[in-house]
Design a protein around this motif. Sequence first.
Motif, PDB file in Angstrom:
ATOM      1  N   GLY A  49     -75.824 -76.385 -60.393  1.00  0.00           N
ATOM      2  CA  GLY A  49     -76.663 -77.062 -61.373  1.00  0.00           C
ATOM      3  C   GLY A  49     -76.047 -78.336 -61.909  1.00  0.00           C
ATOM      4  N   PHE A  50     -76.700 -78.899 -62.910  1.00  0.00           N
ATOM      5  CA  PHE A  50     -76.276 -80.170 -63.500  1.00  0.00           C
ATOM      6  C   PHE A  50     -74.856 -80.088 -64.052  1.00  0.00           C
ATOM      7  CE2 PHE A  50     -75.939 -82.801 -67.346  1.00  0.00           C
ATOM      8  CZ  PHE A  50     -76.135 -84.067 -66.790  1.00  0.00           C
ATOM      9  N   ASP A  51     -74.549 -79.003 -64.746  1.00  0.00           N
ATOM     10  CA  ASP A  51     -73.224 -78.866 -65.346  1.00  0.00           C
ATOM     11  C   ASP A  51     -72.117 -78.798 -64.302  1.00  0.00           C
ATOM     12  OD1 ASP A  51     -74.537 -76.430 -64.729  1.00  0.00           O
ATOM     13  OD2 ASP A  51     -72.988 -75.307 -65.771  1.00  0.00           O
ATOM     14  N   ASP A  52     -72.431 -78.273 -63.115  1.00  0.00           N
ATOM     15  CA  ASP A  52     -71.435 -78.205 -62.051  1.00  0.00           C
ATOM     16  C   ASP A  52     -71.098 -79.598 -61.521  1.00  0.00           C
ATOM     17  OD1 ASP A  52     -71.415 -75.266 -61.987  1.00  0.00           O
ATOM     18  OD2 ASP A  52     -73.430 -75.492 -61.191  1.00  0.00           O
ATOM     19  N   TRP A  53     -72.113 -80.447 -61.394  1.00  0.00           N
ATOM     20  CA  TRP A  53     -71.860 -81.825 -60.960  1.00  0.00           C
ATOM     21  C   TRP A  53     -71.097 -82.591 -62.042  1.00  0.00           C
ATOM     22  CZ3 TRP A  53     -72.163 -82.616 -56.076  1.00  0.00           C
ATOM     23  CH2 TRP A  53     -73.122 -81.953 -55.307  1.00  0.00           C
ATOM     24  N   VAL A  54     -71.425 -82.312 -63.289  1.00  0.00           N
ATOM     25  CA  VAL A  54     -70.736 -82.992 -64.387  1.00  0.00           C
ATOM     26  C   VAL A  54     -69.246 -82.682 -64.383  1.00  0.00           C
ATOM     27  CG1 VAL A  54     -70.483 -83.079 -66.903  1.00  0.00           C
ATOM     28  CG2 VAL A  54     -72.745 -83.209 -65.885  1.00  0.00           C
ATOM     29  N   ILE A  55     -68.890 -81.415 -64.168  1.00  0.00           N
ATOM     30  CA  ILE A  55     -67.475 -81.038 -64.217  1.00  0.00           C
ATOM     31  C   ILE A  55     -66.712 -81.645 -63.043  1.00  0.00           C
ATOM     32  CG2 ILE A  55     -67.408 -78.896 -62.883  1.00  0.00           C
ATOM     33  CD1 ILE A  55     -65.852 -79.501 -66.358  1.00  0.00           C
ATOM     34  N   ILE A  56     -67.379 -81.848 -61.921  1.00  0.00           N
ATOM     35  CA  ILE A  56     -66.726 -82.519 -60.783  1.00  0.00           C
ATOM     36  C   ILE A  56     -66.401 -83.967 -61.145  1.00  0.00           C
ATOM     37  CG2 ILE A  56     -67.051 -83.337 -58.418  1.00  0.00           C
ATOM     38  CD1 ILE A  56     -68.729 -80.813 -57.904  1.00  0.00           C
ATOM     39  N   LEU A  57     -67.384 -84.670 -61.726  1.00  0.00           N
ATOM     40  CA  LEU A  57     -67.157 -86.049 -62.144  1.00  0.00           C
ATOM     41  C   LEU A  57     -66.115 -86.121 -63.262  1.00  0.00           C
ATOM     42  CD1 LEU A  57     -70.835 -87.403 -62.110  1.00  0.00           C
ATOM     43  CD2 LEU A  57     -69.035 -87.754 -60.396  1.00  0.00           C
ATOM     44  N   GLY A 110     -66.902 -85.373 -70.711  1.00  0.00           N
ATOM     45  CA  GLY A 110     -67.451 -84.651 -69.563  1.00  0.00           C
ATOM     46  C   GLY A 110     -67.323 -83.146 -69.671  1.00  0.00           C
ATOM     47  N   PHE A 111     -66.147 -82.658 -70.074  1.00  0.00           N
ATOM     48  CA  PHE A 111     -66.020 -81.197 -70.126  1.00  0.00           C
ATOM     49  C   PHE A 111     -66.863 -80.612 -71.253  1.00  0.00           C
ATOM     50  CE2 PHE A 111     -62.292 -81.979 -73.001  1.00  0.00           C
ATOM     51  CZ  PHE A 111     -62.563 -81.067 -74.008  1.00  0.00           C
ATOM     52  N   LYS A 112     -67.049 -81.362 -72.352  1.00  0.00           N
ATOM     53  CA  LYS A 112     -67.939 -80.856 -73.410  1.00  0.00           C
ATOM     54  C   LYS A 112     -69.397 -80.877 -72.955  1.00  0.00           C
ATOM     55  CE  LYS A 112     -66.036 -83.413 -76.784  1.00  0.00           C
ATOM     56  NZ  LYS A 112     -64.589 -83.586 -76.569  1.00  0.00           N
ATOM     57  N   LEU A 113     -69.789 -81.925 -72.221  1.00  0.00           N
ATOM     58  CA  LEU A 113     -71.159 -81.985 -71.715  1.00  0.00           C
ATOM     59  C   LEU A 113     -71.424 -80.849 -70.733  1.00  0.00           C
ATOM     60  CD1 LEU A 113     -73.867 -83.483 -71.469  1.00  0.00           C
ATOM     61  CD2 LEU A 113     -72.843 -84.879 -69.658  1.00  0.00           C
ATOM     62  N   ALA A 114     -70.481 -80.573 -69.843  1.00  0.00           N
ATOM     63  CA  ALA A 114     -70.644 -79.467 -68.890  1.00  0.00           C
ATOM     64  C   ALA A 114     -70.752 -78.130 -69.621  1.00  0.00           C
ATOM     65  CB  ALA A 114     -69.470 -79.452 -67.914  1.00  0.00           C
ATOM     66  N   LEU A 115     -69.942 -77.952 -70.644  1.00  0.00           N
ATOM     67  CA  LEU A 115     -69.962 -76.703 -71.400  1.00  0.00           C
ATOM     68  C   LEU A 115     -71.280 -76.538 -72.151  1.00  0.00           C
ATOM     69  CD1 LEU A 115     -67.995 -74.349 -71.895  1.00  0.00           C
ATOM     70  CD2 LEU A 115     -67.247 -75.512 -73.968  1.00  0.00           C
ATOM     71  N   LEU A 116     -71.713 -77.600 -72.816  1.00  0.00           N
ATOM     72  CA  LEU A 116     -72.938 -77.528 -73.613  1.00  0.00           C
ATOM     73  C   LEU A 116     -74.172 -77.317 -72.744  1.00  0.00           C
ATOM     74  CD1 LEU A 116     -72.120 -80.376 -76.166  1.00  0.00           C
ATOM     75  CD2 LEU A 116     -72.398 -77.957 -76.718  1.00  0.00           C
ATOM     76  N   THR A 117     -74.258 -78.017 -71.620  1.00  0.00           N
ATOM     77  CA  THR A 117     -75.421 -77.852 -70.741  1.00  0.00           C
ATOM     78  C   THR A 117     -75.412 -76.483 -70.059  1.00  0.00           C
ATOM     79  OG1 THR A 117     -74.213 -79.050 -69.000  1.00  0.00           O
ATOM     80  CG2 THR A 117     -75.790 -80.302 -70.318  1.00  0.00           C
ATOM     81  N   SER A 118     -74.223 -75.903 -69.860  1.00  0.00           N
ATOM     82  CA  SER A 118     -74.186 -74.561 -69.273  1.00  0.00           C
ATOM     83  C   SER A 118     -74.769 -73.528 -70.233  1.00  0.00           C
ATOM     84  CB  SER A 118     -72.742 -74.175 -68.909  1.00  0.00           C
ATOM     85  OG  SER A 118     -71.955 -73.976 -70.068  1.00  0.00           O
ATOM     86  N   TYR A 119     -74.716 -73.793 -71.533  1.00  0.00           N
ATOM     87  CA  TYR A 119     -75.305 -72.861 -72.502  1.00  0.00           C
ATOM     88  C   TYR A 119     -76.815 -72.757 -72.324  1.00  0.00           C
ATOM     89  CZ  TYR A 119     -70.842 -73.380 -75.019  1.00  0.00           C
ATOM     90  OH  TYR A 119     -69.530 -73.407 -75.365  1.00  0.00           O
ATOM     91  N   LEU A 120     -77.429 -73.815 -71.824  1.00  0.00           N
ATOM     92  CA  LEU A 120     -78.885 -73.805 -71.654  1.00  0.00           C
ATOM     93  C   LEU A 120     -79.317 -72.788 -70.611  1.00  0.00           C
ATOM     94  CD1 LEU A 120     -79.604 -77.654 -71.747  1.00  0.00           C
ATOM     95  CD2 LEU A 120     -79.691 -75.999 -73.627  1.00  0.00           C
ATOM     96  N   ALA A 298     -74.793 -63.795 -62.035  1.00  0.00           N
ATOM     97  CA  ALA A 298     -75.226 -65.183 -62.135  1.00  0.00           C
ATOM     98  C   ALA A 298     -75.943 -65.434 -63.443  1.00  0.00           C
ATOM     99  CB  ALA A 298     -76.161 -65.520 -60.969  1.00  0.00           C
ATOM    100  N   LEU A 299     -75.631 -66.579 -64.057  1.00  0.00           N
ATOM    101  CA  LEU A 299     -76.420 -67.057 -65.178  1.00  0.00           C
ATOM    102  C   LEU A 299     -77.562 -67.875 -64.605  1.00  0.00           C
ATOM    103  CD1 LEU A 299     -73.595 -68.243 -67.578  1.00  0.00           C
ATOM    104  CD2 LEU A 299     -75.000 -66.212 -67.827  1.00  0.00           C
ATOM    105  N   GLN A 300     -78.672 -67.915 -65.298  1.00  0.00           N
ATOM    106  CA  GLN A 300     -79.799 -68.681 -64.799  1.00  0.00           C
ATOM    107  C   GLN A 300     -79.448 -70.159 -64.762  1.00  0.00           C
ATOM    108  OE1 GLN A 300     -83.043 -67.754 -67.364  1.00  0.00           O
ATOM    109  NE2 GLN A 300     -83.584 -65.934 -66.230  1.00  0.00           N
TER     110      GLN A 300
END
Length: 355
Positions: A49-57, A110-120, A298-300
């Motif tokens: 998902g989006f958060d996975d791409w964010v953590i790579i960047l 980036g790591f905060k954005l990945a964490l926050l979007t993963s909560y969704l 898996a989380l959704q």
Amino acid sequence: MGWTYNTSDPDAPTIGHQITGVAIALTIISLITVCLRTYVRAVMLKAIGFDDWVIILTWVAAAGFAIVSIIQTKWGLGLVHMDDFPDENLLKFNILQYMGAPFYISSIFGFKLALLTSYLRFIPKGAYRYTTVGVIISCFLFHLSFLLVQLNLCQPVARQWDYSIPGKCLNGVPFYTSMASLTIIFDVIAMLLPFPVLLKSQIQTRKKVVLLGMFGLGLFITIIQIIRIQTVKRLENPIDSAPLIMWSAVENNLGIIVTNVPTLAPLIKYFNERSRAGGTGSRTRGTGYPNEIGSRYALQTWRTGKSKGCEKLDSMNDMDGGSVEGHASKGANNSTEFILEGGITKRTEVVITRE
């Protein structure tokens, strides 16, 4: 030749090698967690998902900061005494200092954005979800303003690395202190935000405690930020930034690691189940077991609302192109019967081969 270029004393004391060691070690460790996370999300769960791409960047930004910091140690970063700092190194030192700022700010955002979007993935629709989105927007605006001010501390901008250019600069110490304080606030919010939802959820108490414990580990980043604030207050000359930069490398890589840890549950569960199976002497080949474990944990995804590609062994997709041979009552190795209290238990080995 000493560690630092152009020094009159080749043995001038420096902590440049320490900064280099910390940056390399933590960057490698964070890369390992990113690779494991990507494997879990893309291969085991097929739900990247989006958060996975964010953590790579984010890791790319953290690696960029580490590279710039390591190069900077060769131009004077880490020298213990200002008297050992070569004047001819100042320009390149300042340019590298300027280059490192965008990498650092991008990585901590980036790591905060990945964490926050993963909560969704698991926060239900409603006021709490809107709150999470609001925190994401606020976090973005704060780090954007942090970056813009950092890049324009001096007017003209070039004065930040070339002191010979006439102009004026803001006092960096109050700015860095205030930004670090606000960063601590966003770190705490990002780490504690899912706690109310998790505490009210219906998952097993043991899993809830483990998950909350992993999120709680992120609060250690706050301690790093407090240490960084103390180093900011001691900035008086160029070499005083060495502890600040070293702790910055610790902060952004630790943030990546803590963000990745909760996503590795399917992988841990898979190896745990496999070790138990090995201990009992049972053997299963070609079953696609990682996908079975992944589908349970898996989380959704934020995008699709469900995990994709996680099908059971008995689906036609898993059996396509292969043959199943059941060997029963053909020898002790293939089929075993146990007479236990209360009845007869029969264990049959199933071997799956692919032509």
